[in-house]
Design a protein around this motif. Structure first.
Motif, PDB file in Angstrom:
ATOM      1  N   PRO A 141       0.813  -1.217   0.000  1.00  0.00           N
ATOM      2  CA  PRO A 141       0.000   0.000   0.000  1.00  0.00           C
ATOM      3  C   PRO A 141       0.847   1.268   0.000  1.00  0.00           C
ATOM      4  CG  PRO A 141       0.016  -0.963   2.184  1.00  0.00           C
ATOM      5  CD  PRO A 141       0.755  -1.922   1.289  1.00  0.00           C
ATOM      6  N   VAL A 142       0.375   2.267  -0.736  1.00  0.00           N
ATOM      7  CA  VAL A 142       1.076   3.550  -0.842  1.00  0.00           C
ATOM      8  C   VAL A 142       0.089   4.670  -0.541  1.00  0.00           C
ATOM      9  CG1 VAL A 142       2.170   5.173  -2.444  1.00  0.00           C
ATOM     10  CG2 VAL A 142       2.792   2.748  -2.497  1.00  0.00           C
ATOM     11  N   ILE A 143       0.498   5.610   0.291  1.00  0.00           N
ATOM     12  CA  ILE A 143      -0.314   6.783   0.606  1.00  0.00           C
ATOM     13  C   ILE A 143       0.421   8.019   0.109  1.00  0.00           C
ATOM     14  CG2 ILE A 143      -1.321   8.191   2.441  1.00  0.00           C
ATOM     15  CD1 ILE A 143      -1.598   5.606   4.072  1.00  0.00           C
ATOM     16  N   VAL A 144      -0.283   8.849  -0.663  1.00  0.00           N
ATOM     17  CA  VAL A 144       0.300  10.069  -1.206  1.00  0.00           C
ATOM     18  C   VAL A 144      -0.384  11.258  -0.553  1.00  0.00           C
ATOM     19  CG1 VAL A 144       0.777  11.408  -3.286  1.00  0.00           C
ATOM     20  CG2 VAL A 144       0.745   8.903  -3.395  1.00  0.00           C
ATOM     21  N   GLY A 145       0.376  12.059   0.172  1.00  0.00           N
ATOM     22  CA  GLY A 145      -0.182  13.225   0.848  1.00  0.00           C
ATOM     23  C   GLY A 145       0.295  13.304   2.283  1.00  0.00           C
ATOM     24  N   GLY A 146       0.997  14.385   2.633  1.00  0.00           N
ATOM     25  CA  GLY A 146       1.569  14.525   3.967  1.00  0.00           C
ATOM     26  C   GLY A 146       0.797  15.429   4.886  1.00  0.00           C
ATOM     27  N   GLY A 147      -0.480  15.709   4.543  1.00  0.00           N
ATOM     28  CA  GLY A 147      -1.325  16.477   5.440  1.00  0.00           C
ATOM     29  C   GLY A 147      -1.897  15.590   6.530  1.00  0.00           C
ATOM     30  N   ALA A 148      -2.847  16.132   7.302  1.00  0.00           N
ATOM     31  CA  ALA A 148      -3.384  15.393   8.444  1.00  0.00           C
ATOM     32  C   ALA A 148      -4.014  14.066   8.024  1.00  0.00           C
ATOM     33  CB  ALA A 148      -4.411  16.254   9.175  1.00  0.00           C
ATOM     34  N   SER A 149      -4.795  14.060   6.948  1.00  0.00           N
ATOM     35  CA  SER A 149      -5.470  12.821   6.518  1.00  0.00           C
ATOM     36  C   SER A 149      -4.474  11.753   6.108  1.00  0.00           C
ATOM     37  CB  SER A 149      -6.422  13.116   5.356  1.00  0.00           C
ATOM     38  OG  SER A 149      -7.462  13.970   5.751  1.00  0.00           O
ATOM     39  N   GLY A 150      -3.511  12.137   5.272  1.00  0.00           N
ATOM     40  CA  GLY A 150      -2.523  11.169   4.802  1.00  0.00           C
ATOM     41  C   GLY A 150      -1.671  10.614   5.925  1.00  0.00           C
ATOM     42  N   VAL A 151      -1.215  11.500   6.799  1.00  0.00           N
ATOM     43  CA  VAL A 151      -0.365  11.078   7.911  1.00  0.00           C
ATOM     44  C   VAL A 151      -1.124  10.156   8.862  1.00  0.00           C
ATOM     45  CG1 VAL A 151       0.844  11.892   9.978  1.00  0.00           C
ATOM     46  CG2 VAL A 151       1.174  13.072   7.798  1.00  0.00           C
ATOM     47  N   GLU A 152      -2.346  10.531   9.198  1.00  0.00           N
ATOM     48  CA  GLU A 152      -3.130   9.741  10.149  1.00  0.00           C
ATOM     49  C   GLU A 152      -3.444   8.354   9.584  1.00  0.00           C
ATOM     50  OE1 GLU A 152      -6.321  10.951  13.471  1.00  0.00           O
ATOM     51  OE2 GLU A 152      -6.959  11.359  11.406  1.00  0.00           O
ATOM     52  N   LEU A 153      -3.838   8.282   8.312  1.00  0.00           N
ATOM     53  CA  LEU A 153      -4.148   6.981   7.720  1.00  0.00           C
ATOM     54  C   LEU A 153      -2.893   6.141   7.522  1.00  0.00           C
ATOM     55  CD1 LEU A 153      -7.005   7.769   5.185  1.00  0.00           C
ATOM     56  CD2 LEU A 153      -7.143   6.616   7.394  1.00  0.00           C
ATOM     57  N   ALA A 154      -1.756   6.790   7.289  1.00  0.00           N
ATOM     58  CA  ALA A 154      -0.499   6.043   7.175  1.00  0.00           C
ATOM     59  C   ALA A 154      -0.148   5.401   8.521  1.00  0.00           C
ATOM     60  CB  ALA A 154       0.630   6.972   6.725  1.00  0.00           C
ATOM     61  N   PHE A 155      -0.240   6.163   9.599  1.00  0.00           N
ATOM     62  CA  PHE A 155       0.033   5.613  10.933  1.00  0.00           C
ATOM     63  C   PHE A 155      -0.938   4.476  11.268  1.00  0.00           C
ATOM     64  CE2 PHE A 155       2.316   9.627  12.235  1.00  0.00           C
ATOM     65  CZ  PHE A 155       3.478   9.004  12.679  1.00  0.00           C
ATOM     66  N   SER A 156      -2.198   4.666  10.970  1.00  0.00           N
ATOM     67  CA  SER A 156      -3.214   3.673  11.317  1.00  0.00           C
ATOM     68  C   SER A 156      -3.048   2.398  10.502  1.00  0.00           C
ATOM     69  CB  SER A 156      -4.614   4.261  11.102  1.00  0.00           C
ATOM     70  OG  SER A 156      -4.796   5.416  11.875  1.00  0.00           O
ATOM     71  N   THR A 157      -2.787   2.550   9.211  1.00  0.00           N
ATOM     72  CA  THR A 157      -2.540   1.380   8.361  1.00  0.00           C
ATOM     73  C   THR A 157      -1.304   0.631   8.849  1.00  0.00           C
ATOM     74  OG1 THR A 157      -3.530   2.502   6.451  1.00  0.00           O
ATOM     75  CG2 THR A 157      -2.109   0.613   5.993  1.00  0.00           C
ATOM     76  N   HIS A 158      -0.282   1.388   9.183  1.00  0.00           N
ATOM     77  CA  HIS A 158       0.969   0.811   9.681  1.00  0.00           C
ATOM     78  C   HIS A 158       0.729   0.026  10.972  1.00  0.00           C
ATOM     79  CE1 HIS A 158       5.332   0.558  10.099  1.00  0.00           C
ATOM     80  NE2 HIS A 158       5.229   1.005  11.350  1.00  0.00           N
ATOM     81  N   ALA A 159      -0.050   0.619  11.887  1.00  0.00           N
ATOM     82  CA  ALA A 159      -0.321  -0.035  13.170  1.00  0.00           C
ATOM     83  C   ALA A 159      -1.128  -1.323  12.984  1.00  0.00           C
ATOM     84  CB  ALA A 159      -1.074   0.926  14.087  1.00  0.00           C
ATOM     85  N   TRP A 160      -2.019  -1.355  11.995  1.00  0.00           N
ATOM     86  CA  TRP A 160      -2.809  -2.558  11.735  1.00  0.00           C
ATOM     87  C   TRP A 160      -1.950  -3.646  11.097  1.00  0.00           C
ATOM     88  CZ3 TRP A 160      -4.237  -5.687   7.676  1.00  0.00           C
ATOM     89  CH2 TRP A 160      -5.307  -6.564   7.902  1.00  0.00           C
ATOM     90  N   ARG A 161      -1.018  -3.263  10.223  1.00  0.00           N
ATOM     91  CA  ARG A 161      -0.244  -4.231   9.448  1.00  0.00           C
ATOM     92  C   ARG A 161       0.913  -4.865  10.217  1.00  0.00           C
ATOM     93  NH1 ARG A 161      -0.885  -4.096   3.881  1.00  0.00           N
ATOM     94  NH2 ARG A 161       1.310  -4.543   3.454  1.00  0.00           N
ATOM     95  N   MET A 162       1.562  -4.095  11.063  1.00  0.00           N
ATOM     96  CA  MET A 162       2.779  -4.588  11.700  1.00  0.00           C
ATOM     97  C   MET A 162       2.573  -5.851  12.553  1.00  0.00           C
ATOM     98  SD  MET A 162       5.365  -2.915  10.537  1.00  0.00           S
ATOM     99  CE  MET A 162       4.435  -3.147   9.005  1.00  0.00           C
ATOM    100  N   PRO A 163       1.560  -5.931  13.405  1.00  0.00           N
ATOM    101  CA  PRO A 163       1.382  -7.151  14.206  1.00  0.00           C
ATOM    102  C   PRO A 163       1.026  -8.369  13.361  1.00  0.00           C
ATOM    103  CG  PRO A 163       0.126  -5.322  15.121  1.00  0.00           C
ATOM    104  CD  PRO A 163       0.576  -4.906  13.776  1.00  0.00           C
ATOM    105  N   ARG A 164       0.569  -8.129  12.129  1.00  0.00           N
ATOM    106  CA  ARG A 164       0.168  -9.213  11.242  1.00  0.00           C
ATOM    107  C   ARG A 164       1.269  -9.601  10.266  1.00  0.00           C
ATOM    108  NH1 ARG A 164      -3.878  -6.115  12.860  1.00  0.00           N
ATOM    109  NH2 ARG A 164      -5.895  -7.077  13.347  1.00  0.00           N
TER     110      ARG A 164
END
Length: 362
Positions: A141-164
């Motif tokens: 997965p790739v997220i393009v955009g360093g504003g609040a939406s992009g950053v927040e969804l990147a962190f959340s996606t990352h947090a969901w994926r790492m334990p798996r």
């Protein structure tokens, strides 16, 4: 009987619905028109992405809400406005008359035309749940955009994926992360990203996308299996197509009273408008929520021939951004705080916001 039409179920219009529920007017027929039966709350998208919230936690049933409080609801997309006859036309040619109308339809993703077929659309936001579930489980997965939406969804996606044991999502930004929030916030959030091992690239744009990869402005290519494009808001073509006064970017031009600069019976709020006195006002949920009380009072004052109030945006506000793993970054001006306390506060605020509307029909 006067007819007020609310086009869209955004933050400001939700406030209007709640106020009508508390104090209905027998001489006013309130009509709500939305392309989807549910309105999703973007403030909880990160929690949904990470698996903290379920689908019903993050959405408001507009159809049920309207039935409960005596509002007419139509599932439709407004395609044109005729201010002379005071009518709106929907997707199937159905027309809706109004004495006053307000638009709170949000914005669209500003995606380059050549790249659209490779992008996962999440705007309008009723596309979000289905697209996000596919995105967070995809190989690269790739997220393009360093504003609040992009950053927040990147962190959340990352947090969901790492334990798996999934590979990390990649985040690309044309400038520093959270640059609109100031240098201190950028430095802080980038440090958090490094600590959490979230791969991010700043001062880089995505120039090309194909079925297997994205190519950045530095000439490097990176694998992709899904792309979220969150670079900034783009206006609906509705207003310009209908000959309404718009700003240079096509957003509905309104005065401080949230009225159209040309047609006093046309109002607007949220991301779809540009206020003439505040042309650079950020398009975010904070201002949309604050516009709600002014909008509802002014709609009624307009029908009653009374003086209208002005919306005055606050200069500073609290922003809380999820960073995944039960943590969040809270900023207020140059001050910031990161950790579990900020996340708990965000949960409290988000749940309270949703409860006030969900309780109207549950």
């Amino acid at each position: 009987m006067k007819i007020i039409v609310l086009a869209g179920g955004g933050h400001a219009h939700l406030h209007c619905l709640a106020q009508f529920a508390k104090k209905p007017r027998e001489d006013v027929q309130l009509v709500l028109i939305s392309p989807a039966p549910y309105q999703y709350y973007s403030g909880m998208f990160s929690g949904f992405t990470e698996g903290v919230y379920g689908l019903d936690d993050i959405r408001i049933d507009l159809n049920q809400l309207a039935k409960k409080i005596g509002v007419a609801f139509y599932q439709d997309t407004i395609c044109s406005i005729d201010p002379k006859s005071r009518t709106l036309t929907g997707q199937q040619g159905v027309t809706y008359s109004y004495d006053a109308v307000s638009f709170d339809i949000g914005s669209q993703a500003d995606i380059p035309e050549a790249l659209k077929k490779y992008i996962s659309p999440i705007k309008p936001n009723y596309h979000f749940p289905e697209q996000l579930l596919k995105f967070r489980e995809s190989a690269n997965p790739v997220i393009v955009g360093g504003g609040a939406s992009g950053v927040e969804l990147a962190f959340s996606t990352h947090a969901w994926r790492m334990p798996r044991q999934f590979s990390a999502a990649l985040l690309f930004s044309s400038g520093a992360l959270l640059s609109a929030h100031g240098a201190a916030a950028s430095k802080k959030v980038e440090a958090i990203a490094r600590k959490k091992a979230l791969p991010f690239f700043t001062d880089i744009t995505i120039e090309q996308i194909d079925e297997m990869s994205v190519t950045a402005s530095n000439g490097d290519s990176y694998p992709q299996s899904g792309v979220l494009w969150l670079t900034g808001p783009k206006s609906s073509a509705l207003f310009e197509h209908s000959g309404m006064p718009v700003d240079r970017a096509g957003f509905l031009a309104v005065k401080e009273t949230l009225q159209s600069t040309r047609y006093p019976e046309v109002f607007g709020a949220g991301d779809c408008v540009s206020i003439d006195r505040y042309p650079d006002l950020a398009k975010n949920g904070v201002y949309a929520v604050r516009q709600g009380p002014v909008l509802w009072d002014n709609l009624l004052h307009f029908l009653d021939g009374e003086q209208l109030a002005s919306f005055i945006p606050q200069k500073r506000y609290i922003a809380i951004l999820s960073t995944g793993g039960g943590e969040a970054l809270l900023t207020y001006g140059k001050w910031s705080m990161h950790g579990k306390s900020a996340w708990k506060l965000k949960q409290l605020i988000d749940r309270k916001f949703m409860k006030q509307y969900q309780d109207l029909y549950r």
